[in-house]
Structures are given as C-alpha cells and as structure tokens.
Design an enzyme around this catalytic site. Structure first.
Site, short mmCIF file in Angstrom:
data_model
loop_
_atom_site.label_atom_id
_atom_site.label_comp_id
_atom_site.label_asym_id
_atom_site.label_seq_id
_atom_site.Cartn_x
_atom_site.Cartn_y
_atom_site.Cartn_z
N MET A 115 0.84 -1.20 0.00
CA MET A 115 0.00 0.00 0.00
C MET A 115 0.87 1.24 0.00
SD MET A 115 -2.82 -1.00 2.84
CE MET A 115 -3.59 -2.63 2.91
N ASP A 145 -10.92 -11.17 -1.41
CA ASP A 145 -10.03 -10.62 -0.39
C ASP A 145 -10.80 -9.61 0.46
OD1 ASP A 145 -7.92 -9.55 1.07
OD2 ASP A 145 -6.89 -8.65 -0.66
#
Ligand code: DX5
Ligand code: ZN
Length: 224
Positions: free
Chosen positions: A38, A176
């Site tokens: 991220m 997910d």
C-alpha cells in the site's frame, strides 16, 4: 472431499511485521502468502515496498501472491515480478494499460492478476480474460484488515464465474476482505477458488488448523 482447486492465501497484513520470518513460518500449510503493498495514495494506508517483499520472499515457505494497492501500477508492478513473486496483482483502477501490463508480468515469469474495488465492474474484463491468470474481487474497500465481508459483491463474482466458465477460461477467481469461517462458503458458492484471509488466519491460535478449516468449508461450497 476438498477439490485441489481451492487455494488459501493468508495475508501478512494481519501478521506481526517485526517478526515476519516467524509469522510466515506459521503458514506453511497455505498455498501462497498474500502480501499487501500500500502506498498511502491509492489507499489511505501504507505498508512496505519491494525491499520488504524481497525479504518475505527469501524466508517464506510458500510462494508470494503480491497485491499492489498502489497508483501508477504500469510503472511499479514489473519490479515485483522481477524480484520473484509468483503472482502480481495490480488494481484495474490504477493501470493505464492493464492488458499490456499483464503481458509484461507474464513475460517476466509471474502470474498476472487484476483486482477490482467494490464499486468497479468486471464486464470490461470479459473479452480479455485470457490475458490474466487471476481476477481479484475485493470484498471490502481496500486499505485495512479486519473489515466486514461485503456480501453485496457476490452477484458480480457469480456473473464473472459463469462468464469465465462459458468462455472456457481457466482464470482463478480470488476474494479478499472479511474472509472467515462464517463467510467463506458464500464466496465459494459464488465461484471464488482462491481466498485471502488475514485476521482469520494470523489471529488464530493455530494458523494451520484455521487454514484447513477454511479450505474444507470452501471445498464443500464451491460452485462448479
Ligand atoms: C485489504 C487487504 C487484505 C486484508 C484482508 O485491503 O487487501 O488482504 O489483509 O484482511 P482480513 O482478512 O482481515 O479482512
Ligand atoms: Zn490484499
């Protein structure tokens, strides 16, 4: 019986980052280790980059399934394939030319994956399914572990599954976010075959048992 087409990929986002080597050692029963990258731009959270991913790769007992939640995927994704990740998944929303990028990832030797956020449709992928090895339907807004599973993503997943089978595609369908022993059957029924689970595995006292429980629940519910 559990079909061998079920894959359980624990997400290290829920692991203790300071003890990563020991943490990945606890999930040898998994198929892949899911590694969330991220950048604090594509999502409002920051994890790590290629240097850390390379260290996880060096110590992991299972191959790496890298999930890139980063902008400018065209530029950065190939580097993760080059460091040896078995699969590299970028976000459809973050790539300028998803098909060329997937081809590049395959050329380097990785499985090519494309992910969609909950508000993004998958219809645009139907004609290019063969360009990808896996499609990730997010079942939470990407950015954080421990969120609630979004059951409203199941119709999209089921349409994608049926379309893929109709076209004879072998593409893996991954989910997910919020996958646990109480939600995995819904995702398997809708057609997922590859399941990312963070807190449900790393939060368990016995991750190996948690992996096998998830695998068995998914196996009995899987849509063919
Ligand atoms: C969320 C990440 C997920 C996360 C899942 O943006 O992509 O991989 O780790 O965590 P759980 O399984 O706890 O929802
Ligand atoms: Zn992820």
């Amino acid at each position: 019986m559990v079909p061998d087409s079920i894959r359980i990929n624990p997400s290290v986002l829920a692991a203790d980052f300071v003890n990563m080597q020991a943490e990945v050692g606890r999930i040898a029963a998994a198929d892949f280790v899911h590694v969330d990258v991220m950048d604090n731009h594509f999502v409002p959270n920051l994890t790590f980059g290629p240097q850390m991913v390379e260290r996880i790769q060096a110590t992991s007992p299972v191959p790496l399934d890298v999930h890139l939640m980063i902008t400018d995927a065209d530029r950065w994704a190939p580097g993760y394939a080059e460091l040896g990740a078995a699969s590299v998944t970028f976000h459809l929303e973050a790539a300028t030319d998803p098909v060329s990028l997937a081809r590049r990832l395959r050329q380097i030797g990785a499985r090519a994956g494309v992910a969609v956020k909950p508000a993004t449709g998958v219809e645009g992928l139907y004609d290019v399914l063969d360009e990808f090895d896996q499609i990730l339907v997010m079942t939470v807004e990407p950015g954080f572990g421990g969120q609630s599973f979004m059951a409203d993503q199941m119709p999209k997943l089921a349409r994608l599954h049926d379309e893929a089978r109709r076209r004879g595609s072998q593409v893996w369908l991954q989910v997910d976010g919020g996958i646990s022993e109480s939600t995995i059957a819904q995702a398997a029924e809708a057609g997922a075959d590859t399941f990312v689970a963070g807190s449900a595995v790393f939060g368990a006292d016995d991750p190996a048992r948690a992996i096998e429980a998830l695998r068995s629940l998914a196996g009995s519910a899987h849509r063919h």
